[in-house]
Design an enzyme around this catalytic site. Sequence first.
Site, PDB file in Angstrom:
ATOM      1  N   THR A 379       0.894  -1.143   0.000  1.00  0.00           N
ATOM      2  CA  THR A 379       0.000   0.000   0.000  1.00  0.00           C
ATOM      3  C   THR A 379       0.941   1.203   0.000  1.00  0.00           C
ATOM      4  O   THR A 379       2.146   1.039   0.137  1.00  0.00           O
ATOM      5  CB  THR A 379      -0.859  -0.124   1.274  1.00  0.00           C
ATOM      6  OG1 THR A 379      -1.706  -1.243   1.102  1.00  0.00           O
ATOM      7  CG2 THR A 379      -1.621   1.103   1.623  1.00  0.00           C
ATOM      8  N   ASN A 399      -4.020  -3.295  -2.953  1.00  0.00           N
ATOM      9  CA  ASN A 399      -3.892  -4.418  -2.041  1.00  0.00           C
ATOM     10  C   ASN A 399      -2.498  -5.017  -2.175  1.00  0.00           C
ATOM     11  O   ASN A 399      -1.549  -4.442  -1.677  1.00  0.00           O
ATOM     12  CB  ASN A 399      -4.989  -5.467  -2.213  1.00  0.00           C
ATOM     13  CG  ASN A 399      -5.021  -6.436  -1.020  1.00  0.00           C
ATOM     14  OD1 ASN A 399      -4.517  -6.101   0.042  1.00  0.00           O
ATOM     15  ND2 ASN A 399      -5.580  -7.617  -1.187  1.00  0.00           N
ATOM     16  N   ASP A 421      -9.453  -8.781   0.932  1.00  0.00           N
ATOM     17  CA  ASP A 421      -9.533  -8.185   2.276  1.00  0.00           C
ATOM     18  C   ASP A 421     -10.842  -8.530   2.984  1.00  0.00           C
ATOM     19  O   ASP A 421     -11.006  -8.245   4.175  1.00  0.00           O
ATOM     20  CB  ASP A 421      -9.352  -6.666   2.212  1.00  0.00           C
ATOM     21  CG  ASP A 421      -7.877  -6.274   2.296  1.00  0.00           C
ATOM     22  OD1 ASP A 421      -7.053  -7.143   2.632  1.00  0.00           O
ATOM     23  OD2 ASP A 421      -7.550  -5.107   2.019  1.00  0.00           O
ATOM     24  N   SER A 450     -10.364  -2.850   5.990  1.00  0.00           N
ATOM     25  CA  SER A 450      -8.992  -2.429   5.692  1.00  0.00           C
ATOM     26  C   SER A 450      -8.220  -2.197   6.994  1.00  0.00           C
ATOM     27  O   SER A 450      -8.817  -2.034   8.062  1.00  0.00           O
ATOM     28  CB  SER A 450      -9.035  -1.125   4.896  1.00  0.00           C
ATOM     29  OG  SER A 450      -7.744  -0.592   4.742  1.00  0.00           O
TER      30      SER A 450
HETATM   31  N1  GLY Z   1      -5.320  -3.883   1.362  1.00  0.00           N
HETATM   32  C1  GLY Z   1      -4.755  -3.683   2.633  1.00  0.00           C
HETATM   33  C2  GLY Z   1      -5.641  -2.922   3.528  1.00  0.00           C
HETATM   34  O1  GLY Z   1      -6.530  -2.224   3.071  1.00  0.00           O
HETATM   35  O2  GLY Z   1      -5.505  -3.015   4.722  1.00  0.00           O
END
Ligand code: GLY
Length: 570
Positions: A379, A399, A421, A450
Amino acid sequence: MVVRIGVLLVMLVAQVSADQAIIDAKARFHPLLAGSGMVVSQERLASEVGAAILAEGGNAIDAAVATGFALAVTLPRAGNIGGGGFMLVYLAEQRRTVAIDYREMAPRSARPDMFLDAQGNVDTQRARFGIDATAIPGTVAGLLHALERYGSMSREQVMAPAIALAANGIRVSADLSESLQARAQRLLADPASAGYFYRADGSAPAIGSQLYQPDLAATLQRISDRGRDEFYAGKTADLMVATIASHGGQLDHRDLASYRVVERQPVCGSYRGNTVCAMPPPSSGGVHLIQMLNILENWDLRSLGHNSAAYLHRLIESMRRAYADRSRYLGDPDFYQVPVLALTDKGYAARSAEQIPLDKAGDSAAVAPGLELQESFETTHYSTWDRSGNVVSNTYTLNFSYGNGKSVAGAGFLLNNEMDDFSAKRGAANGFGLLGEEANKIEPYKRPLSSMTPALVFAADGQPLLATGSPGGSTIITVVLQTLLNYLEFGMNIAEATAAPRIHHQWWPDKVFWEQGISADSRAILTAMGHQFELAPRVLGATMSVSRQQQWLQGAADYRRSEAAAAGAY
Ligand code: GLY
């Protein structure tokens, strides 16, 4: 006023006027006098784009939007227009913080059991790398929403630098070349990604060569010309739907047209008189950041000593409790009533603190669910601060690194794999080893839970002190927590707070992941108490922060990402 502007910036932003600003990038730690502007991101060119926008008279929101579009070009593994994210905006004049949720949404064809095989097990390959791992992207809607509501510049102004970078090419850094090499197997399997990011022989572009992205430049130009509708209902939407259909995917025009940005109340708490605000659900970040700070506030941490065994024990046990709650109670608040107030209640934290044994490790008592920390946590976070004191803290993502590896043919951008997720099955771990239940089950038009934690800290007088955030999947929340504690509790400046070695625990797997620099003595004491240590497969997180300390505005770009840079405009 003297003007020193790099050649690159002159190319990118032709009209920086002579009496406006000095722009200074590349610095890891960048102290400027308050009243300056600052952009800190994971990639130098993008930081410079944001700083140039500030120098042109743009505000922190203009700079954030320009930086976001620039990262979509310069940091393709995480910067994006095919993913989603969260933006916290502090509006200085109104003394108000807005939380903009532009997280991806599941398409309407999504079902709770969509990633289960005939035996009822999660097909992790499909959930992570299949075409149905792609959720409806939110980035374009989110960035343009922020610009239209809170920015001061036109779409054309803030998107021009990104378009120029895509069309004129970027110099391939070691970081970019190596990350493309590392993900070659996944990306080369997709002809569009192979064409966009690799040479004809399948090798990654050489360090120092130019990477041109003409299809992405054209897509960004169309968005600049026509706005959000171009992405969700125009030619770009057609190309996206055609690519997804060619892979046998379900996401269609109706899904794209249904995407919506939501403005939410940030989740705020206090720590030793400072106010901490972060992203509310569907991020778990804010809730658990506040929850852990509340638990930790019950001890005099400073007297225990930074990264001492006694301190780390309390940190680990707070993390264990927060991540256990995360698996049960967190999900999209539009689908599930998340008990935010209860989880962030000081009384609940005090009871948790009382229950934490101080002489031995707690017991997660969980059955091994499978995968552990192994994906690269790509991220990306950036922070912007303008001379009027407006501040933006933004985290967005595809992601996994390069999402699901599939690019939109003809449009030049990668698709996310954010559907992973969700909790694909009660009690089964996702790609970050995180467990989930009912609250985060897959449903049409729902947003996956998330860990992204863009955060803002305010002094007792209400003035902003710190903007920070990090990549790192499940480790994001604990990385931001330790950065805040280093800064607020241990009195470190933001460069020291960024550099200090980190740990991570997430209830399951019941292990303490640690970075080099956590002392062998502390680990030995904690091991004797029953904690299990495992060296983190790579560094933990990479914070991109701006802080205000007395008369200074300080940018700190984490050394854990080699191209990260703080760019000042003054
Ligand atoms: N895709 C990682 C998060 O949103 O935590």
